[in-house]
Structure formats: C-alpha cells, structure tokens
Scaffold this motif. Structure first.
Motif, PDB file in Angstrom:
ATOM      1  N   VAL A  43       0.960  38.344  48.173  1.00 37.54           N
ATOM      2  CA  VAL A  43       1.902  37.478  47.454  1.00 37.54           C
ATOM      3  C   VAL A  43       3.311  38.026  47.673  1.00 37.54           C
ATOM      4  CG1 VAL A  43       2.565  36.609  45.190  1.00 37.54           C
ATOM      5  CG2 VAL A  43       0.148  36.923  45.739  1.00 37.54           C
ATOM      6  N   THR A  44       4.230  37.121  48.022  1.00 39.85           N
ATOM      7  CA  THR A  44       5.618  37.524  48.251  1.00 39.85           C
ATOM      8  C   THR A  44       6.539  36.811  47.266  1.00 39.85           C
ATOM      9  OG1 THR A  44       5.919  35.780  49.890  1.00 39.85           O
ATOM     10  CG2 THR A  44       5.223  37.925  50.716  1.00 39.85           C
ATOM     11  N   ASN A  45       7.700  37.374  47.061  1.00 44.39           N
ATOM     12  CA  ASN A  45       8.701  36.707  46.226  1.00 44.39           C
ATOM     13  C   ASN A  45       9.630  35.889  47.121  1.00 44.39           C
ATOM     14  OD1 ASN A  45      10.342  38.609  47.398  1.00 44.39           O
ATOM     15  ND2 ASN A  45      10.660  39.808  45.540  1.00 44.39           N
ATOM     16  N   GLU A  46      10.684  35.315  46.552  1.00 42.37           N
ATOM     17  CA  GLU A  46      11.585  34.484  47.339  1.00 42.37           C
ATOM     18  C   GLU A  46      12.321  35.264  48.426  1.00 42.37           C
ATOM     19  OE1 GLU A  46      12.737  33.740  43.685  1.00 42.37           O
ATOM     20  OE2 GLU A  46      11.105  32.304  43.544  1.00 42.37           O
ATOM     21  N   ALA A  47      12.506  36.546  48.220  1.00 45.64           N
ATOM     22  CA  ALA A  47      13.204  37.370  49.214  1.00 45.64           C
ATOM     23  C   ALA A  47      12.272  37.776  50.362  1.00 45.64           C
ATOM     24  CB  ALA A  47      13.772  38.614  48.552  1.00 45.64           C
ATOM     25  N   GLY A  48      10.980  37.481  50.247  1.00 46.97           N
ATOM     26  CA  GLY A  48      10.039  37.832  51.302  1.00 46.97           C
ATOM     27  C   GLY A  48       9.404  39.188  51.122  1.00 46.97           C
ATOM     28  N   GLU A  49       9.696  39.857  50.009  1.00 50.13           N
ATOM     29  CA  GLU A  49       9.089  41.165  49.761  1.00 50.13           C
ATOM     30  C   GLU A  49       7.668  40.973  49.224  1.00 50.13           C
ATOM     31  OE1 GLU A  49      11.822  42.610  46.887  1.00 50.13           O
ATOM     32  OE2 GLU A  49      13.136  43.526  48.376  1.00 50.13           O
ATOM     33  N   ILE A  50       6.766  41.825  49.666  1.00 52.16           N
ATOM     34  CA  ILE A  50       5.392  41.754  49.173  1.00 52.16           C
ATOM     35  C   ILE A  50       5.352  42.361  47.783  1.00 52.16           C
ATOM     36  CG2 ILE A  50       3.048  42.577  49.533  1.00 52.16           C
ATOM     37  CD1 ILE A  50       3.607  42.520  52.533  1.00 52.16           C
ATOM     38  N   VAL A  51       4.887  41.560  46.818  1.00 52.59           N
ATOM     39  CA  VAL A  51       4.841  42.026  45.433  1.00 52.59           C
ATOM     40  C   VAL A  51       3.418  42.311  44.973  1.00 52.59           C
ATOM     41  CG1 VAL A  51       7.015  40.957  44.754  1.00 52.59           C
ATOM     42  CG2 VAL A  51       4.899  39.652  44.571  1.00 52.59           C
ATOM     43  N   ALA A  52       2.415  41.769  45.644  1.00 57.06           N
ATOM     44  CA  ALA A  52       1.021  42.023  45.278  1.00 57.06           C
ATOM     45  C   ALA A  52       0.130  41.816  46.492  1.00 57.06           C
ATOM     46  CB  ALA A  52       0.586  41.097  44.150  1.00 57.06           C
TER      47      ALA A  52
END
Length: 97
Positions: A43-52
């Motif tokens: 799962v990524t956030n809007e910035a494209g970082e993987i958060v989960a």
C-alpha cells in the motif's frame, strides 16, 4: 494392478498436502492476524511511499503451494512408472436375456 500404498506414497502425499495447507490456510491465517493490508501489493500513499506491506510475501506463499503441487506431480509420475501391467482378462461372451 497394485493398489497398496507403500512408504513412498505416504510420504509424498503427506508432504504434498502439508505444503499446500501451509501455503494456503496457515500463511493465510498469518496474513489475517497481521492485519491490513490483505492484498498482495504494498500500500502506498499519494507521494508513492510504501506505507504497508503484506506480512508474508505472496511469492513465498505461491512457491510453497507450487512446491506441494510439484511433489504431487512427481509422485504421480513415480506411480505411473512403477505400475505393473495389468494381466489380460479372459474374454467372456455375455448374452442378454
């Protein structure tokens, strides 16, 4: 035709079944207990970082299940190669009443 199971049959079937059950039920339960996300992709956030990320990599789960199926395939090939030829049956003429 030999219908008796020997030690090779028992080991192959137990190993194959165990790998498939571990790959589906056990690792699936681990995923559920680990919580969100349940999907195979991170799962990524809007910035494209993987958060989960998933608790167990889907490649590992797939590999375990495929290993179980490969053992089952090899066992089937073994049984086909080790099968004795069935003796020819006597031909009987059957008449209908």
């Amino acid at each position: 035709m030999n219908t008796q199971t020997d030690i090779v049959d028992k080991v192959a079937l137990a190993l194959s079944g165990a790998l498939v059950v571990i790959g589906t039920a056990v690792l699936g339960t681990v995923e559920i207990l680990a919580g969100q996300p349940y999907g195979a992709a991170p799962v990524t956030n809007e910035a494209g970082e993987i958060v989960a990320t998933p608790a167990v990599d889907p490649v590992i789960r797939t590999g375990v299940v495929l290993a179980g199926l490969a053992v089952l395939l090899l066992w089937g090939v073994y049984r086909a190669a080790a099968a004795e030829e069935a003796p020819e049956r006597e031909r009987r003429d059957v008449t209908a009443d």
